[in-house]
Design an enzyme around this catalytic site. Structure first.
Site, PDB file in Angstrom:
ATOM      1  N   TYR A  22       9.290  16.321  18.445  1.00 21.39           N
ATOM      2  CA  TYR A  22       9.735  17.632  17.523  1.00 21.39           C
ATOM      3  C   TYR A  22       8.225  19.001  18.731  1.00 21.39           C
ATOM      4  O   TYR A  22       7.673  19.338  17.575  1.00 21.39           O
ATOM      5  CB  TYR A  22       9.936  17.485  16.540  1.00 21.39           C
ATOM      6  CG  TYR A  22      11.014  16.407  16.007  1.00 21.39           C
ATOM      7  CD1 TYR A  22      11.731  16.539  16.982  1.00 21.39           C
ATOM      8  CD2 TYR A  22      10.510  16.113  15.381  1.00 21.39           C
ATOM      9  CE1 TYR A  22      12.632  15.279  16.984  1.00 21.39           C
ATOM     10  CE2 TYR A  22      12.374  15.919  14.341  1.00 21.39           C
ATOM     11  CZ  TYR A  22      12.872  15.496  15.644  1.00 21.39           C
ATOM     12  OH  TYR A  22      13.872  14.426  14.720  1.00 21.39           O
ATOM     13  N   LYS A  30      10.283   2.887  23.227  1.00 22.67           N
ATOM     14  CA  LYS A  30      11.130   2.723  24.244  1.00 22.67           C
ATOM     15  C   LYS A  30      10.300   2.901  25.252  1.00 22.67           C
ATOM     16  O   LYS A  30      10.235   3.653  26.344  1.00 22.67           O
ATOM     17  CB  LYS A  30      12.091   3.806  23.897  1.00 22.67           C
ATOM     18  CG  LYS A  30      13.677   3.843  24.517  1.00 22.67           C
ATOM     19  CD  LYS A  30      14.250   2.929  24.722  1.00 22.67           C
ATOM     20  CE  LYS A  30      15.413   2.628  25.644  1.00 22.67           C
ATOM     21  NZ  LYS A  30      16.381   1.358  25.445  1.00 22.67           N
ATOM     22  N   ASP A  37      16.027   1.158  20.099  1.00 17.89           N
ATOM     23  CA  ASP A  37      17.421   0.312  20.477  1.00 17.89           C
ATOM     24  C   ASP A  37      17.745  -0.636  19.953  1.00 17.89           C
ATOM     25  O   ASP A  37      19.305  -0.981  19.140  1.00 17.89           O
ATOM     26  CB  ASP A  37      18.365   0.964  21.295  1.00 17.89           C
ATOM     27  CG  ASP A  37      17.614   0.112  22.892  1.00 17.89           C
ATOM     28  OD1 ASP A  37      16.399  -0.121  22.158  1.00 17.89           O
ATOM     29  OD2 ASP A  37      17.682   0.916  24.209  1.00 17.89           O
ATOM     30  N   ASP A  43      13.316   9.809  12.548  1.00 16.99           N
ATOM     31  CA  ASP A  43      14.010   9.988  11.920  1.00 16.99           C
ATOM     32  C   ASP A  43      15.110   9.236  11.719  1.00 16.99           C
ATOM     33  O   ASP A  43      15.637   9.600  10.989  1.00 16.99           O
ATOM     34  CB  ASP A  43      13.855  11.439  12.850  1.00 16.99           C
ATOM     35  CG  ASP A  43      14.666  12.582  11.583  1.00 16.99           C
ATOM     36  OD1 ASP A  43      14.939  12.611  11.322  1.00 16.99           O
ATOM     37  OD2 ASP A  43      14.499  13.000  12.695  1.00 16.99           O
ATOM     38  N   ASP A  84      17.877   7.460   8.822  1.00 16.03           N
ATOM     39  CA  ASP A  84      19.004   8.001   8.512  1.00 16.03           C
ATOM     40  C   ASP A  84      19.898   6.754   8.500  1.00 16.03           C
ATOM     41  O   ASP A  84      20.648   6.608   7.604  1.00 16.03           O
ATOM     42  CB  ASP A  84      19.359   8.967   9.379  1.00 16.03           C
ATOM     43  CG  ASP A  84      18.922  10.426   8.347  1.00 16.03           C
ATOM     44  OD1 ASP A  84      18.488  10.805   8.266  1.00 16.03           O
ATOM     45  OD2 ASP A  84      19.823  11.797   8.618  1.00 16.03           O
TER      46      ASP A  84
HETATM   47 MG    MG Z   1      16.775  13.487   9.653  1.00 18.70          MG
END
Ligand code: MG
Ligand code: NAI
Length: 361
Positions: free
Chosen positions: A135, A185, A218, A242, A246
């Site tokens: 980000y 990754k 993954d 992030d 979720d």
């Molecule tokens: Mg989020």
């Protein structure tokens, strides 16, 4: 119970952020009398009026508070990158909140996507890097409008940034089950992730008592669904943390249950607590949002203030009310409103902090 006064800023924001923040304030006031709330009306509605998500001196206005409780920002009509970069990300960075802490638990009485799992099988703490990584503002659009148009979006992994979040995660792992899994990754991101892995390996040397694993993100996503019992603390970069949180929230009872804290571990600026979910425009204004995530974010806020007994009372009240299964919002299969559930949790919390007083009421 502590007699201290605390000054807490709230930013209810948009959509259901407003309802769930009001619910959390009700519950926290029940367990701790000394909270002084100041509300800041910074939101997408504010942006449409003033052209700003928050005033330019927003961080200075908040700097003196003991903590911040944030609802959710973002609503149709304002692009998400405007709302996010106009408020959430600048505050996280201004206040050195480089840890994003996301506990994921299967709560009593809630139906998980993993139906045969119990609360013992699923109790994970996700430590998300919260200030850099993927980000970043570095990049841009080139050759706009031409056939060879392209965009670049750079990632930033600093030595300081990687070391401090990984060390924070090792400390949490040492306090909890002694297990830490790092999301990598390195097979796809050939510069940033091998670097992250090398920092992880080096710091692991300082924690011989913590059992470590490194998994590609993954495969780790699949592990959360298939074998949550093998996981305890997970550390990940900004983007990986992030997405994983979720996912982890979704395999428990859904987004309405998942809290999060943006933590300044040094305590040099306020930390900020919020639900993992957003403003839920699809159910906004209906009074049916599940307030549990925001109430548990409030419990994390109390913990950060050092008010552990009050925090534990909120946590226990949430578990008791959900476990009883009588007052549930529609996302949990019930018909209760946001206020109904918040009121039930507040009354249970009142009994827990003051059993005698509750009886005479
Ligand atoms: Mg989020
Ligand atoms: P969302 O989390 O707002 O909603 C996703 C789905 O989960 C929706 O169907 C919603 O109804 C449901 N849901 C979420 N929280 C719930 C709750 N407490 N009770 C019952 N159901 C709940 O994610 P979405 O739709 O992607 O984003 C909506 C807006 O929120 C966007 O503008 C986004 O940028 C913003 N957002 C803001 C965040 C923040 O302020 N930290 C975090 C995530 C999104």
């Amino acid at each position: 119970m502590s007699e201290r006064k605390y000054r807490i800023a709230t930013i209810p924001g948009d959509g259901i952020g407003v309802d769930v923040t009001a619910a959390a304030v009700t519950v926290l006031d029940t367990v701790l009398p000394g909270l002084e709330w100041t509300e800041f009306d910074w939101s997408c509605a504010n942006y449409l009026r003033t052209g700003e998500m928050m005033p330019a001196d927003g961080p200075e206005l908040l700097a003196g508070f003991d903590a911040i409780l944030l609802g959710a920002v973002g609503f149709p009509g304002v692009p998400d990158h405007v709302s996010l970069w106009g408020l959430l990300i600048p505050l996280r960075r201004a206040f050195g909140q480089y840890v994003n802490l996301r506990p994921v638990r299967l709560l009593p009485g809630t139906e998980s996507a993993l139906r045969d799992r119990t609360a013992q099988d699923l109790d994970i703490l996700i430590v998300r890097e919260n200030s850099e990584g993927e980000y970043s503002e570095i990049g841009g659009k080139h050759n706009p409008g031409r056939d060879d148009e392209f965009v670049l979006q750079e990632s930033v992994f600093t030595r300081v940034g990687c070391e401090r979040i990984i060390r924070y995660a090792f400390d949490r792992a040492r306090e909890r089950g002694g297990k830490l899994c790092s999301a990598t990754k390195s097979n796809g991101l050939i510069h940033s992730m091998p670097y992250w892995d090398s920092v992880f390996d080096r710091i692991a040397g300082e924690y011989p008592d913590v059992q470590t694993r490194q998994m590609h993100v993954d495969a780790l996503a699949a592990e959360i669904v298939l074998h949550p019992d093998r996981l305890d603390v997970i550390v990940g970069s900004n983007l990986f943390g992030d997405i994983l949180s979720d996912l982890a929230a979704a395999v428990t009872g859904g987004l309405g249950l998942a809290p999060s804290g943006n933590i300044n571990p040094a305590g040099t600026a306020p930390s900020m607590f919020e639900a993992v979910h957003g403003s839920a425009p699809d159910i906004a204004g209906q009074g049916i949002a599940n307030p549990v995530a925001q109430i548990l974010a409030g419990a994390m806020l109390l913990d950060q203030l050092g008010e552990h007994a009050a925090a534990a009372a909120v946590d226990r009240a949430v578990c008791d009310v959900l476990g009883a299964g009588e007052v549930l919002t529609p996302d949990l299969g019930g018909t209760a409103t946001t206020t109904d559930l918040a009121t039930a949790i507040a009354s249970r919390a009142a009994e827990l902090v003051d059993p005698v007083g509750a009886e005479s009421r």
